[in-house]
Design a protein around this motif. Structure first.
Motif, PDB file in Angstrom:
ATOM      1  N   ARG A   1       0.729  -1.171   0.076  1.00 37.88           N
ATOM      2  CA  ARG A   1      -0.001  -0.114  -0.045  1.00 37.88           C
ATOM      3  C   ARG A   1       0.797   1.310  -0.026  1.00 37.88           C
ATOM      4  NH1 ARG A   1      -4.114  -2.105   4.530  1.00 37.88           N
ATOM      5  NH2 ARG A   1      -5.213  -3.811   3.325  1.00 37.88           N
ATOM      6  N   GLY A   2       1.900   1.239  -0.861  1.00 36.93           N
ATOM      7  CA  GLY A   2       2.608   2.353  -0.830  1.00 36.93           C
ATOM      8  C   GLY A   2       3.783   2.705  -0.004  1.00 36.93           C
ATOM      9  N   GLN A   3       3.849   1.810   1.204  1.00 35.98           N
ATOM     10  CA  GLN A   3       4.736   1.908   2.432  1.00 35.98           C
ATOM     11  C   GLN A   3       5.893   0.933   2.033  1.00 35.98           C
ATOM     12  OE1 GLN A   3       2.435   1.111   5.895  1.00 35.98           O
ATOM     13  NE2 GLN A   3       1.522   3.010   5.545  1.00 35.98           N
ATOM     14  N   ASP A   4       7.161   1.203   2.307  1.00 35.73           N
ATOM     15  CA  ASP A   4       8.249   0.247   2.449  1.00 35.73           C
ATOM     16  C   ASP A   4       8.163  -0.667   3.650  1.00 35.73           C
ATOM     17  OD1 ASP A   4      10.527  -0.616   1.292  1.00 35.73           O
ATOM     18  OD2 ASP A   4      11.854   0.773   2.059  1.00 35.73           O
ATOM     19  N   VAL A   5       8.341  -1.781   3.267  1.00 37.13           N
ATOM     20  CA  VAL A   5       8.331  -2.702   4.621  1.00 37.13           C
ATOM     21  C   VAL A   5       9.719  -3.333   4.907  1.00 37.13           C
ATOM     22  CG1 VAL A   5       7.341  -4.934   5.286  1.00 37.13           C
ATOM     23  CG2 VAL A   5       5.953  -3.366   4.012  1.00 37.13           C
ATOM     24  N   GLY A   6      10.241  -3.024   5.969  1.00 36.81           N
ATOM     25  CA  GLY A   6      11.654  -3.646   6.225  1.00 36.81           C
ATOM     26  C   GLY A   6      11.580  -4.968   6.936  1.00 36.81           C
ATOM     27  N   GLU A   7      12.652  -5.678   7.041  1.00 33.97           N
ATOM     28  CA  GLU A   7      12.894  -6.932   7.433  1.00 33.97           C
ATOM     29  C   GLU A   7      12.373  -6.996   8.932  1.00 33.97           C
ATOM     30  OE1 GLU A   7      16.712  -8.394   7.184  1.00 33.97           O
ATOM     31  OE2 GLU A   7      17.019  -8.105   5.051  1.00 33.97           O
ATOM     32  N   ASP A   8      12.126  -6.158   9.674  1.00 35.01           N
ATOM     33  CA  ASP A   8      11.489  -6.102  10.933  1.00 35.01           C
ATOM     34  C   ASP A   8      10.024  -6.047  11.220  1.00 35.01           C
ATOM     35  OD1 ASP A   8      14.256  -6.897  11.838  1.00 35.01           O
ATOM     36  OD2 ASP A   8      14.643  -4.685  12.525  1.00 35.01           O
ATOM     37  N   SER A   9       9.408  -6.039  10.169  1.00 31.36           N
ATOM     38  CA  SER A   9       8.087  -5.923  10.043  1.00 31.36           C
ATOM     39  C   SER A   9       7.327  -7.267  10.501  1.00 31.36           C
ATOM     40  CB  SER A   9       7.521  -5.181   8.855  1.00 31.36           C
ATOM     41  OG  SER A   9       7.234  -6.516   7.961  1.00 31.36           O
ATOM     42  N   ALA A  10       6.003  -6.970  11.019  1.00 30.98           N
ATOM     43  CA  ALA A  10       5.052  -8.122  11.480  1.00 30.98           C
ATOM     44  C   ALA A  10       4.975  -8.999  10.394  1.00 30.98           C
ATOM     45  CB  ALA A  10       3.933  -7.467  12.341  1.00 30.98           C
ATOM     46  N   THR A  11       4.565  -8.217   9.071  1.00 31.34           N
ATOM     47  CA  THR A  11       4.421  -9.013   8.056  1.00 31.34           C
ATOM     48  C   THR A  11       5.304 -10.155   7.608  1.00 31.34           C
ATOM     49  OG1 THR A  11       3.083  -7.170   7.040  1.00 31.34           O
ATOM     50  CG2 THR A  11       3.523  -8.970   5.630  1.00 31.34           C
ATOM     51  N   VAL A  12       6.742  -9.659   7.685  1.00 33.07           N
ATOM     52  CA  VAL A  12       7.543 -10.461   7.364  1.00 33.07           C
ATOM     53  C   VAL A  12       7.736 -11.965   8.272  1.00 33.07           C
ATOM     54  CG1 VAL A  12      10.003 -10.864   6.894  1.00 33.07           C
ATOM     55  CG2 VAL A  12       8.866  -8.983   5.979  1.00 33.07           C
ATOM     56  N   GLY A  13       7.437 -11.503   9.467  1.00 36.91           N
ATOM     57  CA  GLY A  13       7.354 -12.277  10.591  1.00 36.91           C
ATOM     58  C   GLY A  13       6.299 -13.181  10.631  1.00 36.91           C
ATOM     59  N   ILE A  14       5.240 -12.855  10.048  1.00 36.56           N
ATOM     60  CA  ILE A  14       3.900 -13.724   9.919  1.00 36.56           C
ATOM     61  C   ILE A  14       4.166 -14.564   8.676  1.00 36.56           C
ATOM     62  CG2 ILE A  14       1.626 -14.055   9.377  1.00 36.56           C
ATOM     63  CD1 ILE A  14       1.505 -11.344  11.250  1.00 36.56           C
ATOM     64  N   LEU A  15       4.764 -14.044   7.638  1.00 38.10           N
ATOM     65  CA  LEU A  15       4.836 -14.966   6.469  1.00 38.10           C
ATOM     66  C   LEU A  15       6.103 -15.930   6.775  1.00 38.10           C
ATOM     67  CD1 LEU A  15       4.442 -12.213   3.805  1.00 38.10           C
ATOM     68  CD2 LEU A  15       3.030 -13.985   4.352  1.00 38.10           C
ATOM     69  N   SER A  16       7.190 -15.645   7.545  1.00 43.70           N
ATOM     70  CA  SER A  16       8.208 -16.565   7.867  1.00 43.70           C
ATOM     71  C   SER A  16       7.671 -17.671   8.498  1.00 43.70           C
ATOM     72  CB  SER A  16       9.330 -15.964   8.425  1.00 43.70           C
ATOM     73  OG  SER A  16       9.998 -15.091   7.509  1.00 43.70           O
ATOM     74  N   ALA A  17       6.942 -17.428   9.766  1.00 48.55           N
ATOM     75  CA  ALA A  17       6.137 -18.369  10.450  1.00 48.55           C
ATOM     76  C   ALA A  17       5.284 -19.435   9.505  1.00 48.55           C
ATOM     77  CB  ALA A  17       5.473 -17.849  11.573  1.00 48.55           C
ATOM     78  N   LEU A  18       4.671 -18.779   8.928  1.00 49.12           N
ATOM     79  CA  LEU A  18       3.801 -19.561   7.954  1.00 49.12           C
ATOM     80  C   LEU A  18       4.753 -20.578   7.045  1.00 49.12           C
ATOM     81  CD1 LEU A  18       0.922 -17.204   6.781  1.00 49.12           C
ATOM     82  CD2 LEU A  18       0.749 -19.349   8.439  1.00 49.12           C
ATOM     83  N   ALA A  19       5.765 -19.957   6.490  1.00 47.77           N
ATOM     84  CA  ALA A  19       6.547 -20.812   5.645  1.00 47.77           C
ATOM     85  C   ALA A  19       7.353 -21.882   6.384  1.00 47.77           C
ATOM     86  CB  ALA A  19       7.550 -20.072   4.794  1.00 47.77           C
ATOM     87  N   SER A  20       7.627 -21.799   7.752  1.00 49.30           N
ATOM     88  CA  SER A  20       8.487 -22.386   8.311  1.00 49.30           C
ATOM     89  C   SER A  20       7.559 -23.800   9.083  1.00 49.30           C
ATOM     90  CB  SER A  20       9.362 -21.860   9.672  1.00 49.30           C
ATOM     91  OG  SER A  20       8.457 -21.246  10.478  1.00 49.30           O
TER      92      SER A  20
END
Length: 70
Positions: free
Chosen positions: A5-24
């Motif tokens: 949505r036009g925002q830059d998402v860094g590595e420490d965001s909740a979205t990346v954490g949630i997606l990593s948890a789902l992948a693992s």
């Protein structure tokens, strides 16, 4: 990295954490429900089952230490 949505998402965001948890979680599910039963069923000798279990535990310890280290 990613644009949400036009925002830059860094590595420490909740979205990346949630997606990593789902992948693992998906990886763990597939390995325990699909691959391990077949691998353990093939070896009917005690030595083969023991070496397979030791290798599984050693791999879990190795990846756990890598996760802790990084």
């Amino acid at each position: 990295m990613f644009a949400v949505r036009g925002q830059d998402v860094g590595e420490d965001s909740a979205t990346v954490g949630i997606l990593s948890a789902l992948a693992s979680g998906t990886f763990l599910y597939v390995s325990t429900m699909e691959l391990l039963p077949d691998a353990l069923a093939k070896g009917e000798q005690l030595g083969h089952r023991l070496s397979t279990n030791v290798a599984i535990c050693a791999g879990a310890v190795a990846f756990g230490s890598l996760a802790r280290w990084t």
